[in-house]
Design a protein around this motif. Structure first.
Motif, PDB file in Angstrom:
ATOM      1  N   THR A 174       7.962   8.049   9.311  1.00 26.43           N
ATOM      2  CA  THR A 174       8.278   7.728  10.703  1.00 26.43           C
ATOM      3  C   THR A 174       9.776   7.534  10.877  1.00 26.43           C
ATOM      4  N   ALA A 175      10.377   6.822   9.938  1.00 31.45           N
ATOM      5  CA  ALA A 175      11.822   6.581  10.015  1.00 31.45           C
ATOM      6  C   ALA A 175      12.611   7.871   9.856  1.00 31.45           C
ATOM      7  N   TRP A 176      12.161   8.763   8.987  1.00 26.44           N
ATOM      8  CA  TRP A 176      12.864  10.031   8.784  1.00 26.44           C
ATOM      9  C   TRP A 176      12.769  10.915  10.032  1.00 26.44           C
ATOM     10  N   ARG A 177      11.610  10.884  10.699  1.00 24.47           N
ATOM     11  CA  ARG A 177      11.445  11.706  11.900  1.00 24.47           C
ATOM     12  C   ARG A 177      12.370  11.248  13.039  1.00 24.47           C
ATOM     13  N   GLU A 178      12.799  10.008  12.969  1.00 30.35           N
ATOM     14  CA  GLU A 178      13.684   9.480  14.006  1.00 30.35           C
ATOM     15  C   GLU A 178      15.143   9.855  13.770  1.00 30.35           C
ATOM     16  N   LEU A 179      15.427  10.454  12.591  1.00 27.08           N
ATOM     17  CA  LEU A 179      16.788  10.898  12.308  1.00 27.08           C
ATOM     18  C   LEU A 179      17.129  12.121  13.162  1.00 27.08           C
ATOM     19  N   ASP A 180      18.385  12.319  13.405  1.00 27.69           N
ATOM     20  CA  ASP A 180      18.850  13.472  14.182  1.00 27.69           C
ATOM     21  C   ASP A 180      18.544  14.743  13.391  1.00 27.69           C
ATOM     22  N   PRO A 181      17.682  15.642  13.904  1.00 28.76           N
ATOM     23  CA  PRO A 181      17.287  16.849  13.169  1.00 28.76           C
ATOM     24  C   PRO A 181      18.436  17.809  12.914  1.00 28.76           C
ATOM     25  N   GLU A 182      19.465  17.793  13.765  1.00 26.40           N
ATOM     26  CA  GLU A 182      20.603  18.679  13.542  1.00 26.40           C
ATOM     27  C   GLU A 182      21.486  18.160  12.413  1.00 26.40           C
ATOM     28  N   GLU A 183      21.573  16.852  12.268  1.00 27.10           N
ATOM     29  CA  GLU A 183      22.399  16.259  11.215  1.00 27.10           C
ATOM     30  C   GLU A 183      21.645  16.161   9.896  1.00 27.10           C
ATOM     31  N   TYR A 184      20.319  16.020   9.981  1.00 26.73           N
ATOM     32  CA  TYR A 184      19.507  15.866   8.767  1.00 26.73           C
ATOM     33  C   TYR A 184      18.342  16.861   8.765  1.00 26.73           C
ATOM     34  N   PRO A 185      18.627  18.155   8.734  1.00 21.94           N
ATOM     35  CA  PRO A 185      17.547  19.148   8.774  1.00 21.94           C
ATOM     36  C   PRO A 185      16.659  19.109   7.534  1.00 21.94           C
ATOM     37  N   PHE A 186      17.239  18.833   6.380  1.00 21.66           N
ATOM     38  CA  PHE A 186      16.440  18.798   5.153  1.00 21.66           C
ATOM     39  C   PHE A 186      15.443  17.650   5.194  1.00 21.66           C
ATOM     40  N   MET A 187      15.872  16.480   5.643  1.00 21.51           N
ATOM     41  CA  MET A 187      14.983  15.316   5.701  1.00 21.51           C
ATOM     42  C   MET A 187      13.794  15.599   6.621  1.00 21.51           C
ATOM     43  N   HIS A 188      14.040  16.285   7.716  1.00 24.11           N
ATOM     44  CA  HIS A 188      12.950  16.633   8.625  1.00 24.11           C
ATOM     45  C   HIS A 188      12.009  17.651   7.984  1.00 24.11           C
ATOM     46  N   ALA A 189      12.554  18.537   7.166  1.00 29.40           N
ATOM     47  CA  ALA A 189      11.735  19.583   6.547  1.00 29.40           C
ATOM     48  C   ALA A 189      10.774  19.031   5.506  1.00 29.40           C
ATOM     49  N   ILE A 190      11.136  17.920   4.861  1.00 29.20           N
ATOM     50  CA  ILE A 190      10.299  17.392   3.774  1.00 29.20           C
ATOM     51  C   ILE A 190       9.436  16.209   4.184  1.00 29.20           C
ATOM     52  N   VAL A 191       9.448  15.852   5.450  1.00 26.34           N
ATOM     53  CA  VAL A 191       8.666  14.691   5.892  1.00 26.34           C
ATOM     54  C   VAL A 191       7.201  14.809   5.485  1.00 26.34           C
ATOM     55  N   GLY A 192       6.590  15.938   5.798  1.00 29.55           N
ATOM     56  CA  GLY A 192       5.176  16.122   5.468  1.00 29.55           C
ATOM     57  C   GLY A 192       4.925  16.124   3.980  1.00 29.55           C
ATOM     58  N   GLN A 193       5.817  16.727   3.212  1.00 37.01           N
ATOM     59  CA  GLN A 193       5.663  16.773   1.759  1.00 37.01           C
ATOM     60  C   GLN A 193       5.741  15.387   1.150  1.00 37.01           C
ATOM     61  N   ASP A 230       0.841  -1.190   0.000  1.00 34.92           N
ATOM     62  CA  ASP A 230       0.000   0.000   0.000  1.00 34.92           C
ATOM     63  C   ASP A 230       0.879   1.244   0.000  1.00 34.92           C
ATOM     64  N   ARG A 231       0.586   2.174  -0.905  1.00 32.79           N
ATOM     65  CA  ARG A 231       1.399   3.372  -1.053  1.00 32.79           C
ATOM     66  C   ARG A 231       1.379   4.215   0.220  1.00 32.79           C
ATOM     67  N   GLY A 232       0.192   4.392   0.805  1.00 29.46           N
ATOM     68  CA  GLY A 232       0.072   5.186   2.010  1.00 29.46           C
ATOM     69  C   GLY A 232       0.870   4.607   3.162  1.00 29.46           C
ATOM     70  N   GLU A 233       0.800   3.296   3.315  1.00 23.20           N
ATOM     71  CA  GLU A 233       1.538   2.638   4.391  1.00 23.20           C
ATOM     72  C   GLU A 233       3.042   2.781   4.187  1.00 23.20           C
ATOM     73  N   PHE A 234       3.468   2.685   2.920  1.00 26.19           N
ATOM     74  CA  PHE A 234       4.897   2.799   2.624  1.00 26.19           C
ATOM     75  C   PHE A 234       5.427   4.173   3.020  1.00 26.19           C
ATOM     76  N   PHE A 235       4.718   5.244   2.616  1.00 28.69           N
ATOM     77  CA  PHE A 235       5.188   6.587   2.928  1.00 28.69           C
ATOM     78  C   PHE A 235       5.023   6.917   4.409  1.00 28.69           C
ATOM     79  N   ALA A 236       4.023   6.328   5.053  1.00 29.35           N
ATOM     80  CA  ALA A 236       3.864   6.539   6.493  1.00 29.35           C
ATOM     81  C   ALA A 236       5.050   5.950   7.249  1.00 29.35           C
ATOM     82  N   ALA A 237       5.465   4.750   6.838  1.00 31.73           N
ATOM     83  CA  ALA A 237       6.613   4.108   7.483  1.00 31.73           C
ATOM     84  C   ALA A 237       7.900   4.880   7.196  1.00 31.73           C
ATOM     85  N   THR A 238       8.014   5.372   5.954  1.00 33.78           N
ATOM     86  CA  THR A 238       9.194   6.144   5.589  1.00 33.78           C
ATOM     87  C   THR A 238       9.269   7.435   6.404  1.00 33.78           C
TER      88      THR A 238
END
Length: 232
Positions: free
Chosen positions: A188-207, A178-186
């Motif tokens: 979640t994993a991105w939000r667990e990244l260190d925001p100081e080391e990966y600020p861009f990844m945190h910025a695009i999570v919602g997008q 399921d596409r929705g489940e795939f991006f939801a899991a992705t």
């Protein structure tokens, strides 16, 4: 009294190439390349393998012809109005291929193979001609036509293939997931990244979670078209 074994009935009407390819596309849509065999096609058409070979050829010929049938129909339907700009025409061709591959998941692999292996075939020539004429109309210098058209074709193939199941893919990603489940899991994993080391990844999570594949595809086309206009 000895009973004779009944032979399978053969169709009385004359079999056409169009009928064969119509059923071939149905088999491909239902089960991918593995479902298209001469035997399966013969059973569906209640005919012999000889008739199929006569009209189309071997299995590889069937796959190429089915690809040509779908792509030609998609490009024929993608006819913008007389007032359309060169950019409108390129977007129409790109979306026609995008939508065709969305509807026929097996097409991504076959279309790519056609363009790579058969540069003089009707699929390759048809796609490049439709796009190439508009590259000229955009004012791209003649010496850059091939590079410009190739960039567009390569982007289209890469983008649509990413959204389709590629035959032989060994990535481990379930093509039926399921596409929705795939991006939801992705996400979640991105939000667990260190925001100081990966600020861009945190910025695009919602997008990433909310994005539309078709709109994202058109954004890529727009970026390339903008770049092409700068070659003038």
């Amino acid at each position: 009294m000895t009973m004779r074994a009944r032979r399978p009935q053969r169709r009385n009407q004359v079999l056409s190439r169009e009928q064969i390819l119509h059923v071939a596309v149905e088999l491909l849509d239902a089960g991918g390349e593995g479902a298209l065999t001469v035997r399966a096609l013969s059973e569906r058409l209640t005919t012999g393998s000889g008739a199929i070979a006569y009209h189309v050829g071997k299995r590889d010929d069937l796959l190429d012809a089915a690809t040509e049938t779908v792509v030609t129909a998609a490009l024929t339907a993608a006819r913008p109005s007389a007032a359309a700009t060169p950019s409108d025409e390129i977007r129409a061709v790109a979306l026609a291929l995008f939508d065709a591959i969305t509807a026929h998941r097996w097409l991504a692999t076959r279309l790519t193979l056609q363009i790579v292996r058969n540069p003089v075939g009707p699929v390759t020539v048809g796609v490049f001609e439709r796009i190439g004429r508009q590259v000229d109309a955009l004012g791209v210098p003649r010496e850059r036509w091939f590079d410009a058209a190739s960039t567009l074709v390569h982007y289209i193939l890469g983008a649509v293939s990413q959204n389709a199941r590629i035959e032989g893919d060994t990535s481990g990603i379930d093509p039926k997931a399921d596409r929705g489940e795939f991006f939801a899991a992705t996400s979640t994993a991105w939000r667990e990244l260190d925001p100081e080391e990966y600020p861009f990844m945190h910025a695009i999570v919602g997008q990433a979670t909310e994005h539309d594949d078709r709109e994202q595809f058109l954004t890529g086309i727009a970026v390339i078209l903008d770049g092409l206009t700068r070659l003038r």
